[in-house]
Design an enzyme around this catalytic site. Structure first.
Site, short mmCIF file in Angstrom:
data_model
loop_
_atom_site.label_atom_id
_atom_site.label_comp_id
_atom_site.label_asym_id
_atom_site.label_seq_id
_atom_site.Cartn_x
_atom_site.Cartn_y
_atom_site.Cartn_z
N ASP A 3 0.82 -1.23 0.00
CA ASP A 3 0.00 0.00 0.00
C ASP A 3 0.84 1.27 0.00
OD1 ASP A 3 -2.13 -1.66 0.19
OD2 ASP A 3 -2.52 -1.29 2.31
P1 NAP Z 1 0.77 -3.95 3.14
O1 NAP Z 1 0.16 -2.98 2.22
O2 NAP Z 1 -0.10 -4.56 4.19
O3 NAP Z 1 1.40 -5.08 2.22
C1 NAP Z 1 2.19 -6.07 2.74
C2 NAP Z 1 2.53 -7.00 1.61
O4 NAP Z 1 3.48 -7.92 2.12
C3 NAP Z 1 1.36 -7.81 1.10
O5 NAP Z 1 0.90 -7.34 -0.12
C4 NAP Z 1 1.89 -9.24 1.02
O6 NAP Z 1 1.76 -9.73 -0.31
C5 NAP Z 1 3.36 -9.09 1.36
N1 NAP Z 1 3.82 -10.22 2.19
C6 NAP Z 1 3.21 -10.80 3.23
N2 NAP Z 1 3.93 -11.81 3.69
C7 NAP Z 1 5.04 -11.86 2.93
C8 NAP Z 1 6.18 -12.71 2.91
N3 NAP Z 1 6.31 -13.72 3.78
N4 NAP Z 1 7.14 -12.48 2.00
C9 NAP Z 1 6.99 -11.48 1.09
N5 NAP Z 1 5.94 -10.66 1.07
C10 NAP Z 1 4.97 -10.85 1.97
O7 NAP Z 1 2.04 -3.37 3.91
P2 NAP Z 1 2.72 -1.94 3.85
O8 NAP Z 1 3.04 -1.55 2.46
O9 NAP Z 1 3.82 -2.01 4.86
O10 NAP Z 1 1.60 -0.95 4.33
C11 NAP Z 1 1.11 -0.96 5.66
C12 NAP Z 1 -0.38 -0.86 5.62
O11 NAP Z 1 -0.84 -1.04 6.97
C13 NAP Z 1 -0.85 0.50 5.16
O12 NAP Z 1 -2.02 0.39 4.39
C14 NAP Z 1 -1.13 1.22 6.46
O13 NAP Z 1 -2.11 2.23 6.32
C15 NAP Z 1 -1.63 0.07 7.33
N6 NAP Z 1 -1.48 0.37 8.75
C16 NAP Z 1 -0.24 0.60 9.27
C17 NAP Z 1 -0.12 1.00 10.59
C18 NAP Z 1 1.22 1.31 11.21
O14 NAP Z 1 1.26 1.89 12.28
N7 NAP Z 1 2.32 0.94 10.60
C19 NAP Z 1 -1.25 1.13 11.36
C20 NAP Z 1 -2.49 0.83 10.81
C21 NAP Z 1 -2.58 0.44 9.49
P3 NAP Z 1 1.70 -11.30 -0.59
O15 NAP Z 1 0.61 -11.85 0.23
O16 NAP Z 1 1.48 -11.39 -2.05
O17 NAP Z 1 3.04 -11.85 -0.21
#
Ligand code: NAP
Length: 597
Positions: A525
């Protein structure tokens, strides 16, 4: 004449302002340690718990006090240990000999000065013991000075978190402040029996020590949620015990504080337990929703608040008091079930803030100023972090709490909408070194997938290989990458990545245009360009890392599945982008062999 209540309120408000001023200066790099540090400090509820466990009013209050001592000391020991573990990991890239020398000289001086505060503490304790046994002077007065010094040390501790350079030293001051407050309280004249106190402290130290030492960094979010639930349980139990003790002579002011303590404590207890269960995968992570959910929750809240208001006018209505406790426990549970696991970090921060409020309310009940101060600091910290996260996701707190985010259906792989975007190119591991051949600048973008795969060490190793080839490597850290504020910073610090190689979003975005390759490890994301132009995307408006401006992009993830927001990533259809499918850790291992060969 200023009453104790007025003084308490002044302290509460001023501590909140001071907390806001100090905590807003903590860099995103240290947001996760900040969470666990305030969590450890909120364990100051131990001071009130010790009084209840040791005063021997009744068996029930002693038992409640004992459980509260065990819970609060778990938070103190576990919270400070894990904060120190995290802070130890943050280091700068190696510096020249002269600086190292002067640093080690500073360290030597620090070590020599270490016994001084402990000797001072021992002297003060002997003095308190003497006061208590002589009966000439009330040790309570001396104790209030202990608490003032502790409060100052806590504030200095939080101030230290404004830079990784001072953070550990700051935390040492806070730990020392906590020790002073706890040891001093043991001499309080109200404490007449020590058996239950020793038992509670022993349990708390063992459980907190285990949680602090052995919990992996990837499980920090659920550990934090669990400790909020323990702190809230302590506050609720002390509230019930104090209600029973004063039942016949409770005034409106005390009832207001008691009501707030059990209501906020109760809902924080069950809410935090649910959050920990969802994050640990013990409970389903997806939002559980049903028709009329928000309306029934609001009705429940209204009944709880109404009962509380009636109770303030009629404090002897004990049935109503227990009804408020029960409703609060139920409300905490119902509040968290419609929230998806991925939104839990915001919820945890909010619950952190509630736990601080419950702690402050306990401070008002026991008229303990240090609890009012730490409760206010904890409350401010949790609230501020929640707001920062919401801002970074471009969502409102109301949307997080009531929006059931994460229930969005993803576009099925190979669907019409997906194929209209173009084709996705994948790459084999052995092709990556070729792609990186000739690159001079690489930006690594870690995300939640790196945490899932526990690939942080592999990422750091990849960076070392690239740097040995003369490539300039930077890390791009999005404020909400992962599932906790500062999540990526802690994991990379664990893998020995110097913090001066980590760039936050505003710093790194201008560099993407100059980068030869952007390597995305499990981030999704936070790299989706649709956030900038697609008004129908749930990500629209969220500031993202501008990876598509790099000359080429390699994405390490297992499939085309979406991330937290449940939407397809337009980046993957960009002709500059190639996908390296597979678990991030395994892919990196294969990459290392490819580099060697
Ligand atoms: P993300 O959008 O959740 O994407 C994570 C990606 O990691 C997934 O598409 C997944 O794809 C991949 N993944 C999962 N396991 C894996 C593995 N073993 N090896 C390789 N890839 C793997 O993560 P992000 O880009 O870090 O974004 C964070 C999201 O969380 C944002 O939308 C944010 O708003 C939300 N959020 C964050 C917080 C915070 O405090 N950090 C709080 C609330 C919400 P596959 O399944 O295809 O592998």
């Amino acid at each position: 004449m200023t009453t104790d209540l007025e003084i308490g309120l002044y302290i509460f408000i001023l501590a909140g302002f001071l907390g806001y001023h100090i905590i807003s200066r903590v860099p995103p790099l240290l947001h996760t340690p900040l969470m666990s540090a305030t969590n450890a400090m909120s364990g100051i509820s131990l001071v009130g718990s010790l009084l209840v466990a040791g005063s021997g009013h009744s068996l029930l209050s002693t038992l409640f006090g004992f459980v509260a001592v065990a819970c609060s000391s778990t938070n103190v020991v576990g919270g400070f240990l894990i904060t120190d573990r995290m802070l130890k990991m943050f280091r700068k890239a190696p510096v020249e000999g002269a600086v190292v020398k002067s640093q080690s000289r500073l360290r030597r001086i620090g070590r020599l000065a270490l016994p001084i505060p402990f000797a001072l503490l021992a002297g003060l304790i002997l003095w308190l013991a003497q006061l208590r046994s002589s009966g000439r002077f009330d040790p309570r007065q001396a104790l209030s000075f202990f608490y003032i010094v502790s409060a100052v040390l806590f504030i200095l501790g939080l101030k230290g978190l404004s830079s990784p350079k001072w953070a550990r030293r700051g935390m040492f001051l806070a730990e020392f402040g906590m020790l002073m407050a706890i040891v001093g309280t043991l001499f309080h004249p109200e404490i007449v029996t020590y058996g239950w106190i020793i038992g509670g402290l022993a349990i708390g130290t063992i459980v907190g020590g285990s949680l602090g030492y052995w919990v992996p960094m990837t499980a920090v979010p659920q550990r934090t949620a669990l400790s909020h639930s323990l702190g809230a349980l302590a506050a609720t139990l002390i509230g019930i015990s104090e209600y029973i003790r004063h039942q016949n002579g409770i005034g409106m002011v005390l009832m207001t504080a008691l009501g707030a303590e059990v209501a906020i404590g109760g809902l924080t207890f069950t809410g935090s337990l649910m959050a920990a269960g969802k994050l640990q995968g013990l409970l389903p992570g997806s939002p559980i929703t049903y028709r009329g959910q928000n309306q029934s929750n609001i009705t429940l809240l209204a009944v709880m608040v109404g009962s509380l208001l009636y109770l303030i006018i009629q404090p002897s209505a004990s049935g109503l008091f227990y009804l408020v406790v029960a409703l609060a426990l139920l409300f905490g549970f119902l509040l968290v079930i419609p929230i998806g696991a991925a939104d839990m970090p915001v919820v945890i921060s909010l619950l952190n803030s509630y736990a601080g409020m419950a702690d402050a309310a306990m401070g008002f009940v026991l008229m303990n100023k240090i609890q009012i101060i730490t409760g206010s600091l904890d409350g401010t910290s949790g609230f501020l972090l929640s707001l920062l996260m919401c801002k970074a996701m471009n969502r409102s707190a109301v949307n997080v709490l009531f929006g059931a985010f994460g229930k969005i259906e993803a576009e099925p792989e190979g669907s019409e909408a997906m194929s209209a975007k173009g084709t996705v190119r994948s790459i084999m591991h052995e092709e990556v070194p070729v792609l990186l051949d000739g690159a001079r600048s690489v930006i690594i973008v870690p995300g939640y997938g790196m945490a899932v795969a526990q690939a942080q060490h592999g990422v750091s190793e990849l960076a070392s290989i690239l740097m040995k080839r003369g490539i300039n490597v930077k890390y791009a850290i999005h404020p909400v990458a992962g599932r906790m504020p500062g999540h990526m910073n802690v994991l990379l610090a664990e893998a020995n990545v110097p913090y001066d190689q980590l760039y936050d979003m505003d710093q790194i975005n201008p560099y993407f245009g100059e980068a030869d390759v952007a390597i995305i490890v499990g981030a999704n994301d936070v790299t989706n360009p649709a956030a900038k132009y697609n008004k129908s995307s749930p990500l629209y408006g969220m500031p993202v890392l501008e990876v598509e401006r790099a000359k080429s992009v390699i994405v390490l993830k297992r499939s085309m599945r979406p991330g937290f927001a449940g939407v397809d990533n337009d980046l993957y259809y960009n002709p500059k982008c190639v996908m390296l499918f597979g678990d991030a850790k395994e892919s990196l291992t294969k990459l290392f062999s490819a580099f060697k060969s």
